[in-house]
Design an enzyme around this catalytic site. Structure first.
Site, mmCIF file in Angstrom:
data_model
loop_
_atom_site.group_PDB
_atom_site.id
_atom_site.type_symbol
_atom_site.label_atom_id
_atom_site.label_comp_id
_atom_site.label_asym_id
_atom_site.label_seq_id
_atom_site.Cartn_x
_atom_site.Cartn_y
_atom_site.Cartn_z
ATOM 1 N N HIS A 181 102.647 86.679 -5.926
ATOM 2 C CA HIS A 181 102.528 86.039 -4.763
ATOM 3 C C HIS A 181 102.508 86.765 -3.914
ATOM 4 C CE1 HIS A 181 104.579 81.894 -5.914
ATOM 5 N NE2 HIS A 181 103.966 82.117 -6.757
ATOM 6 N N TYR A 208 109.108 77.857 3.235
ATOM 7 C CA TYR A 208 110.061 77.818 3.717
ATOM 8 C C TYR A 208 109.338 76.769 5.246
ATOM 9 C CZ TYR A 208 112.094 82.341 2.043
ATOM 10 O OH TYR A 208 112.233 82.978 0.708
ATOM 11 N N PRO A 251 120.588 83.936 1.129
ATOM 12 C CA PRO A 251 119.178 83.780 0.297
ATOM 13 C C PRO A 251 118.648 82.963 0.801
ATOM 14 C CG PRO A 251 120.465 81.379 -0.100
ATOM 15 C CD PRO A 251 121.412 82.141 1.182
ATOM 16 N N LYS A 281 117.053 88.696 -1.010
ATOM 17 C CA LYS A 281 117.688 89.421 -1.074
ATOM 18 C C LYS A 281 118.471 90.392 -2.274
ATOM 19 C CE LYS A 281 114.335 91.226 0.516
ATOM 20 N NZ LYS A 281 112.881 91.274 0.383
ATOM 21 N N TYR A 310 110.190 91.239 3.442
ATOM 22 C CA TYR A 310 110.350 90.525 2.477
ATOM 23 C C TYR A 310 110.141 91.003 0.982
ATOM 24 C CZ TYR A 310 110.634 85.805 0.261
ATOM 25 O OH TYR A 310 110.615 84.773 -0.536
#
Ligand code: RFL
Ligand code: PHB
Length: 396
Positions: free
Chosen positions: A72, A201, A292, A296, A384
């Site tokens: 992704h 998200y 979460p 990570k 990220y």
């Protein structure tokens, strides 16, 4: 029994460490309290940083990951029924994440360890650590009811948050830093093709929701809920209704499917300092926990054991303890940056009951800022996809 490094825990941290050491000619034994089937089926993380993918590839367990992992190049932040893409590829100069279940990583690692004649003792019970403050540590455990003693030079505590290694260290030697969040995540696996090509998200007045996936046929979805929530109160219809509401976006539809797994996990941030005592070194969840939201935990566990394997290799190569002595200090620099990022992602996306109208408008302004400022989006993106690994060299 004797080995060079005794490793407690066959999660990602323990298995990656054992395989890294093996490739450098260092012998280890992994002790795991659960069965092989149990650790291979445990539903957990799904997002691998580029660093993690590169490392797994380098140690020879990247083949299935490369074939089956979903690469992704961005994620979507959704709020007020609109989607905003954070383009990792463009912002970070081509970096990406890979969706590949932790259980699959663990399967691949166990297979590689066993193929290389590595020793993993499953169902090791009553594990206890001895003499790790002097030159000859040992680990005692029971295997099929028989008492066994494993003598080693060093012990790696890779036994997760609820393991025995961290509590074996005298309490005055450790400082713990912690934040427990007033919410949990209800997670499901559903036999439904993911409704979006990338992770979503979503910030919503009713609470956070996350759309993730495992494969092209399997969706992984999460809902913010209260920590004391009883899963019995969440029949399928209620879960789907809540997901539809919280993930709603103009012109988009969530695809449903049979729910094949469900669980509720509490959320905390936790760090113990230092991550070592004498000849015992803690790595992964045994030393720290992140909520979460930043995806990570697994990646941080892998980063720790890279640093540890490097220090152990130097110890055996030159007899020099320098890098081992600095292990905790080296890890903690990364650990705290990742803690900050995971806390920040959690704080902007969840509903906090103590918050008022001011706080909610502030959260929306933060989301608006992150999705409209290149500088803010870049900060999210570089964290990220994973901060660069800093592996120290001897003498630095
Ligand atoms: P693990 O995986 O907990 O492994 C520890 C192992 O030690 C064993 N053990 C013992 N063995 C012998 N004797 C004892 N006394 C023992 N006590 C325990 C356990 O059985 C186990 O096999 O720790 P490790 O290796 O440090 O790995 C950490 C990761 O598992 C964890 O951080 C991640 O799963 C966190 N996490 C995520 N991380 C990511 O990087 N990306 C994600 O997308 C992500 N999503 C998640 C997550 C964790 C979640 N939950 C359930 C907490 C999503 C969720 C819902
Ligand atoms: C997951 O797919 O399990 C997942 C993805 C992203 C997160 C947490 C979990 O932030």
């Amino acid at each position: 029994m004797r080995t060079q490094v005794g490793i407690v825990g066959a999660g990602p941290a323990g298995l990656v460490l054992s395989h890294l050491l093996h490739r450098r000619g260092i012998d280890s034994v992994v002790l795991e309290s659960r069965t092989r089937e149990y650790v291979q089926e445990r539903v957990r993380a799904g997002v691998l940083e580029q660093n993690t993918v590169d490392l797994l590839t380098e140690i020879g367990v990247g083949e299935r990951l490369r074939r089956e992992g979903l690469v992704h190049h961005g994620i979507e932040l959704r709020f007020q029924k609109r989607g905003h893409r954070i383009d990792f590829h463009e912002l970070t100069g081509g970096k990406a994440i890979t969706i590949y279940a932790q259980a699959e990583v663990v399967k691949d690692l166990i297979e590689a360890r066993l193929a290389a004649n590595g020793t993993i003792v499953f169902e090791a019970s009553d594990v206890s650590l001895h003499n790790f403050d002097n030159a000859q540590p040992s680990i005692r455990f029971r295997q099929n009811g028989d008492a066994v003693e494993l003598a080693c030079d060093l012990i790696a505590g890779c036994d997760g948050f609820h393991g025995v290694c961290r509590p074996s260290i005298p309490q005055p030697a450790l400082a713990a830093y912690e934040r427990v969040y007033p919410f949990a995540w209800l997670g499901i696996l559903a036999e439904a093709p993911p409704s979006s090509g990338e992770l979503v998200y979503s910030y919503h007045d009713r609470g956070f929701a996350l759309l993730s996936m495992r494969t092209q046929q399997l969706s992984r979805l999460y809902l913010q809920c209260t920590p004391a929530e009883d899963i019995e109160n969440w029949p399928d219809e209620r879960i789907w209704k809540e997901l539809h509401t919280r993930l709603a976006r103009e012109g988009w539809k969530l695809t449903e499917g049979p729910i094949v797994q469900r669980s509720i996990a509490g959320m905390r941030s936790f760090v113990v300092e230092p991550m070592q005592y004498g000849r015992l070194f803690l790595a992964g969840d045994a030393a720290h926990i992140v909520p979460p939201t930043g995806a990570k935990g697994l990646n941080l566990a892998v980063a720790d054991v890279c640093i540890l394997a490097n220090a152990i290799t130097e110890f055996y190569r030159s007899g020099n303890r320098g890098l081992l002595d600095k292990y905790s200090e080296t890890c903690l620099r990364r650990v705290w940056k990742v803690q900050r990022f995971s806390w920040w992602m959690t704080s902007i996306l969840h509903r906090f009951d103590a918050d008022n109208g001011f706080d909610r408008r502030r959260q929306l302004a933060e989301l608006d800022y992150v999705t409209s400022s290149r500088a803010a989006a870049l900060s999210l993106a570089e964290n990220y996809v994973g901060l660069p690994m800093e592996i120290p060299h001897p003498g630095t």
